[in-house]
Structure formats: C-alpha cells, structure tokens
Design a protein around this motif. Structure first.
Motif, mmCIF file in Angstrom:
data_model
loop_
_atom_site.group_PDB
_atom_site.id
_atom_site.type_symbol
_atom_site.label_atom_id
_atom_site.label_comp_id
_atom_site.label_asym_id
_atom_site.label_seq_id
_atom_site.Cartn_x
_atom_site.Cartn_y
_atom_site.Cartn_z
ATOM 1 N N GLY A 1 -2.637 13.033 12.606
ATOM 2 C CA GLY A 1 -2.353 11.847 13.333
ATOM 3 C C GLY A 1 -2.434 10.430 12.340
ATOM 4 O O GLY A 1 -2.475 10.526 11.406
ATOM 5 N N LYS A 2 -2.320 9.464 13.173
ATOM 6 C CA LYS A 2 -2.570 8.197 12.278
ATOM 7 C C LYS A 2 -3.804 8.212 11.926
ATOM 8 O O LYS A 2 -5.027 8.608 12.338
ATOM 9 C CB LYS A 2 -2.457 7.042 13.675
ATOM 10 C CG LYS A 2 -1.100 6.343 13.377
ATOM 11 C CD LYS A 2 -1.170 5.354 14.134
ATOM 12 C CE LYS A 2 0.142 4.603 14.799
ATOM 13 N NZ LYS A 2 0.063 3.449 15.878
ATOM 14 N N GLN A 3 -4.190 7.611 10.567
ATOM 15 C CA GLN A 3 -5.512 7.552 9.941
ATOM 16 C C GLN A 3 -5.342 6.060 10.131
ATOM 17 O O GLN A 3 -4.752 5.417 9.457
ATOM 18 C CB GLN A 3 -5.329 7.775 8.552
ATOM 19 C CG GLN A 3 -5.082 9.288 8.311
ATOM 20 C CD GLN A 3 -6.588 10.128 8.699
ATOM 21 O OE1 GLN A 3 -7.481 9.930 8.201
ATOM 22 N NE2 GLN A 3 -6.284 11.386 9.558
ATOM 23 N N THR A 4 -6.280 5.524 10.867
ATOM 24 C CA THR A 4 -6.598 4.285 11.162
ATOM 25 C C THR A 4 -7.729 3.241 10.440
ATOM 26 O O THR A 4 -8.966 4.002 10.704
ATOM 27 C CB THR A 4 -6.719 3.917 12.775
ATOM 28 O OG1 THR A 4 -5.569 4.527 13.173
ATOM 29 C CG2 THR A 4 -6.610 2.317 13.108
ATOM 30 N N GLY A 5 -7.517 2.264 9.695
ATOM 31 C CA GLY A 5 -8.570 1.260 9.582
ATOM 32 C C GLY A 5 -8.772 0.123 10.332
ATOM 33 O O GLY A 5 -8.073 0.334 11.608
ATOM 34 N N THR A 6 -9.292 -0.951 9.956
ATOM 35 C CA THR A 6 -9.253 -2.034 10.631
ATOM 36 C C THR A 6 -7.875 -2.870 10.781
ATOM 37 O O THR A 6 -7.476 -3.383 11.897
ATOM 38 C CB THR A 6 -10.367 -2.890 10.273
ATOM 39 O OG1 THR A 6 -10.456 -2.812 8.938
ATOM 40 C CG2 THR A 6 -11.579 -3.082 11.055
ATOM 41 N N ASN A 7 -7.332 -3.073 9.668
ATOM 42 C CA ASN A 7 -5.936 -3.818 9.447
ATOM 43 C C ASN A 7 -5.077 -2.951 9.287
ATOM 44 O O ASN A 7 -3.868 -3.434 9.732
ATOM 45 C CB ASN A 7 -6.315 -4.514 8.449
ATOM 46 C CG ASN A 7 -7.424 -5.690 8.794
ATOM 47 O OD1 ASN A 7 -7.479 -6.437 9.756
ATOM 48 N ND2 ASN A 7 -8.421 -5.667 7.585
ATOM 49 N N GLY B 1 2.874 6.500 3.909
ATOM 50 C CA GLY B 1 3.119 4.835 3.736
ATOM 51 C C GLY B 1 1.607 4.139 4.187
ATOM 52 O O GLY B 1 1.014 4.634 5.071
ATOM 53 N N ILE B 2 1.846 2.871 3.707
ATOM 54 C CA ILE B 2 0.669 1.927 4.293
ATOM 55 C C ILE B 2 1.237 1.000 5.349
ATOM 56 O O ILE B 2 2.214 0.341 4.788
ATOM 57 C CB ILE B 2 -0.203 1.113 3.240
ATOM 58 C CG1 ILE B 2 -0.310 2.241 1.956
ATOM 59 C CG2 ILE B 2 -1.001 0.219 3.645
ATOM 60 C CD1 ILE B 2 -1.057 1.397 0.647
ATOM 61 N N PHE B 3 0.743 1.053 6.548
ATOM 62 C CA PHE B 3 1.385 0.178 7.373
ATOM 63 C C PHE B 3 0.283 -0.790 8.158
ATOM 64 O O PHE B 3 -0.679 -0.529 8.471
ATOM 65 C CB PHE B 3 2.044 1.257 8.604
ATOM 66 C CG PHE B 3 2.979 2.222 8.356
ATOM 67 C CD1 PHE B 3 4.277 1.611 8.411
ATOM 68 C CD2 PHE B 3 2.665 3.277 7.725
ATOM 69 C CE1 PHE B 3 5.296 2.616 8.003
ATOM 70 C CE2 PHE B 3 3.657 4.209 7.270
ATOM 71 C CZ PHE B 3 5.038 3.812 7.413
ATOM 72 N N LEU B 4 0.999 -2.230 8.327
ATOM 73 C CA LEU B 4 0.046 -2.849 9.118
ATOM 74 C C LEU B 4 0.050 -2.432 10.702
ATOM 75 O O LEU B 4 0.666 -1.594 11.061
ATOM 76 C CB LEU B 4 0.547 -4.326 9.189
ATOM 77 C CG LEU B 4 0.695 -4.844 7.731
ATOM 78 C CD1 LEU B 4 1.465 -6.326 8.100
ATOM 79 C CD2 LEU B 4 -0.710 -5.420 7.622
ATOM 80 N N GLN B 5 -0.937 -2.583 11.317
ATOM 81 C CA GLN B 5 -1.073 -2.414 12.948
ATOM 82 C C GLN B 5 0.273 -2.443 13.709
ATOM 83 O O GLN B 5 0.531 -2.014 14.657
ATOM 84 C CB GLN B 5 -2.014 -2.921 13.489
ATOM 85 C CG GLN B 5 -3.470 -2.643 12.896
ATOM 86 C CD GLN B 5 -3.929 -1.032 13.284
ATOM 87 O OE1 GLN B 5 -3.221 -0.377 13.820
ATOM 88 N NE2 GLN B 5 -4.628 -0.523 12.257
ATOM 89 N N ASP B 6 1.176 -3.511 13.084
ATOM 90 C CA ASP B 6 2.345 -3.805 13.832
ATOM 91 C C ASP B 6 3.355 -2.743 13.668
ATOM 92 O O ASP B 6 4.664 -2.743 13.974
ATOM 93 C CB ASP B 6 3.021 -5.016 13.847
ATOM 94 C CG ASP B 6 3.217 -5.672 12.448
ATOM 95 O OD1 ASP B 6 3.396 -4.815 11.623
ATOM 96 O OD2 ASP B 6 3.342 -6.777 12.372
ATOM 97 N N GLY C 1 -7.666 -7.011 0.886
ATOM 98 C CA GLY C 1 -8.325 -5.721 1.273
ATOM 99 C C GLY C 1 -7.508 -4.440 1.783
ATOM 100 O O GLY C 1 -8.000 -3.538 2.031
ATOM 101 N N TYR C 2 -6.190 -4.628 1.998
ATOM 102 C CA TYR C 2 -5.463 -3.391 2.486
ATOM 103 C C TYR C 2 -5.516 -2.582 1.607
ATOM 104 O O TYR C 2 -5.498 -1.030 2.006
ATOM 105 C CB TYR C 2 -3.969 -3.944 2.704
ATOM 106 C CG TYR C 2 -3.866 -4.957 3.807
ATOM 107 C CD1 TYR C 2 -5.008 -5.165 4.743
ATOM 108 C CD2 TYR C 2 -2.710 -5.670 3.807
ATOM 109 C CE1 TYR C 2 -4.608 -6.067 5.786
ATOM 110 C CE2 TYR C 2 -2.386 -6.810 4.619
ATOM 111 C CZ TYR C 2 -3.627 -6.807 5.715
ATOM 112 O OH TYR C 2 -3.415 -7.771 6.688
ATOM 113 N N THR C 3 -5.342 -2.273 0.233
ATOM 114 C CA THR C 3 -5.390 -1.273 -0.880
ATOM 115 C C THR C 3 -6.860 -0.501 -0.722
ATOM 116 O O THR C 3 -6.852 0.696 -0.830
ATOM 117 C CB THR C 3 -4.908 -1.579 -1.997
ATOM 118 O OG1 THR C 3 -3.735 -2.448 -1.969
ATOM 119 C CG2 THR C 3 -4.620 -0.214 -3.117
ATOM 120 N N THR C 4 -7.863 -1.234 -0.720
ATOM 121 C CA THR C 4 -9.098 -0.389 -0.522
ATOM 122 C C THR C 4 -9.177 0.144 0.483
ATOM 123 O O THR C 4 -9.688 1.463 0.567
ATOM 124 C CB THR C 4 -10.301 -1.876 -0.780
ATOM 125 O OG1 THR C 4 -9.947 -2.419 -1.973
ATOM 126 C CG2 THR C 4 -11.635 -0.979 -0.588
#
Length: 181
Positions: free
Chosen positions: A2-8, A70-75, A109-112
């Motif tokens: 499923g989605k791997q979710t961070g804060t942003n 892919g690295i995605f913003l929450q939107d 901070g998105y890449t970290t």
C-alpha cells in the motif's frame, strides 16, 4: 504494498497511469538530473520510453532485481523518483539506493523522508540487510540527505562511475538493517 506515508510525501510503485507525469518530471529537470547521472538520448524524453521504463520497473520488482517508486506530494503530484537497484541476495542481502527530486522541491526535506520510507520498505518488506549509496563528493546536499536518514560514511570509491563521459569519484554511504545488528 500500500501507500508508504510520511508527513509530507508518500512513495509507491509506478503504474502505467504515471507515464505522463514521469515524462513531465524528466523533461522539466533534464539538465538538473543529468548533472548527477548520465546524459540521456532524446528517445528517453518520449512518452513511449517512459511507458517502457514503467514496464521495466514492474518486471524488476517481479524478479526481485529492483524496486522503483515515485515520490508524491499528498495531493498526488509526482515530484521525484527513488529506487533500490542491483538487489543482491545470498550472503549479501543488499541493494543500492538512488533518487532524483524535482529541482523546485529541493530543500524541503522530501528526499530525506523518501529515503527513510524506502529504507523501512527495504528492511521490513524486502528483507535486505544493507543499503548502499554512492554520491559525488561535491553533492553535499545528497550526502546530507543520507546522513539525516541514518546512513554512515564508509569511504571514497575512486573513479568508479562514468558520468557524462568522465569517471567520477563517489562517497560511499551505507545503512544497515537495525533488526540485524
């Protein structure tokens, strides 16, 4: 998975529906990305080629050879790519990590965050023991990203990767699965 979710941001495997967004990301960042990787042919910057890449990503994952996200913003906006590649099994249980982030999104901070997410995935889902990164020594931002994500410096690999016709040194960093220590 499923989605791997961070804060942003969140990371997820690419699907065929991502080909246009991936092409847009690559085209907008062509000169920026090519500073840190090989120059690409014009064919690379076509929708057909990006669809081919996504198919290759899916095959690599099925064969346990690599994991591309892919690295995605929450939107839902695609802002980068991150991958585990050259997966080695047997007594090594390791892979290399690579990533690219849209130049407009640097410094947030998105890449970290993405490195932490894929590291958790690597250790908990793919059962890797070690993740290794190679970064050109002048790419201080990328070294900082890895160190913030828990990677440690191991040494300098001299002239080990040919980038844009020139053999480049790389700072080697690694992260060991904390469950294996």
């Amino acid at each position: 998975m499923g989605k791997q979710t961070g804060t942003n941001i969140y990371i997820r495997p690419f699907t065929g529906d991502d080909s246009e967004a991936l092409l847009d990301l690559e085209q907008r960042n062509r000169h920026f990305f090519e500073k840190f990787s090989m120059a690409r042919s014009d064919e690379f910057y076509t929708l057909d080629y990006q669809q081919y890449r996504i198919n290759e990503f899916e095959q690599c994952q099925k064969n346990d050879a690599g994991y591309d996200f892919g690295i995605f913003l929450q939107d839902g906006k695609l802002i980068g790519t991150i991958s585990l590649f050259h997966v080695m099994r047997g007594s090594l249980q390791s892979a290399f990590i690579g990533y690219f982030l849209d130049k407009e999104q640097n410094g947030k901070g998105y890449t970290t965050e993405a490195v932490k997410l894929i590291s958790t995935y690597a250790f908990n889902k793919v059962n890797l023991h070690r993740i290794e990164a190679g970064v050109m020594p002048h790419n201080i931002g990328s070294i900082r990203v890895l160190e913030k994500a828990g990677f440690h410096k191991e040494g300098l690999a001299v002239k080990n990767v040919k980038i844009n016709g020139k053999w480049e040194d790389h700072q080697v960093l690694a992260l060991i699965n904390p469950n294996d220590e």
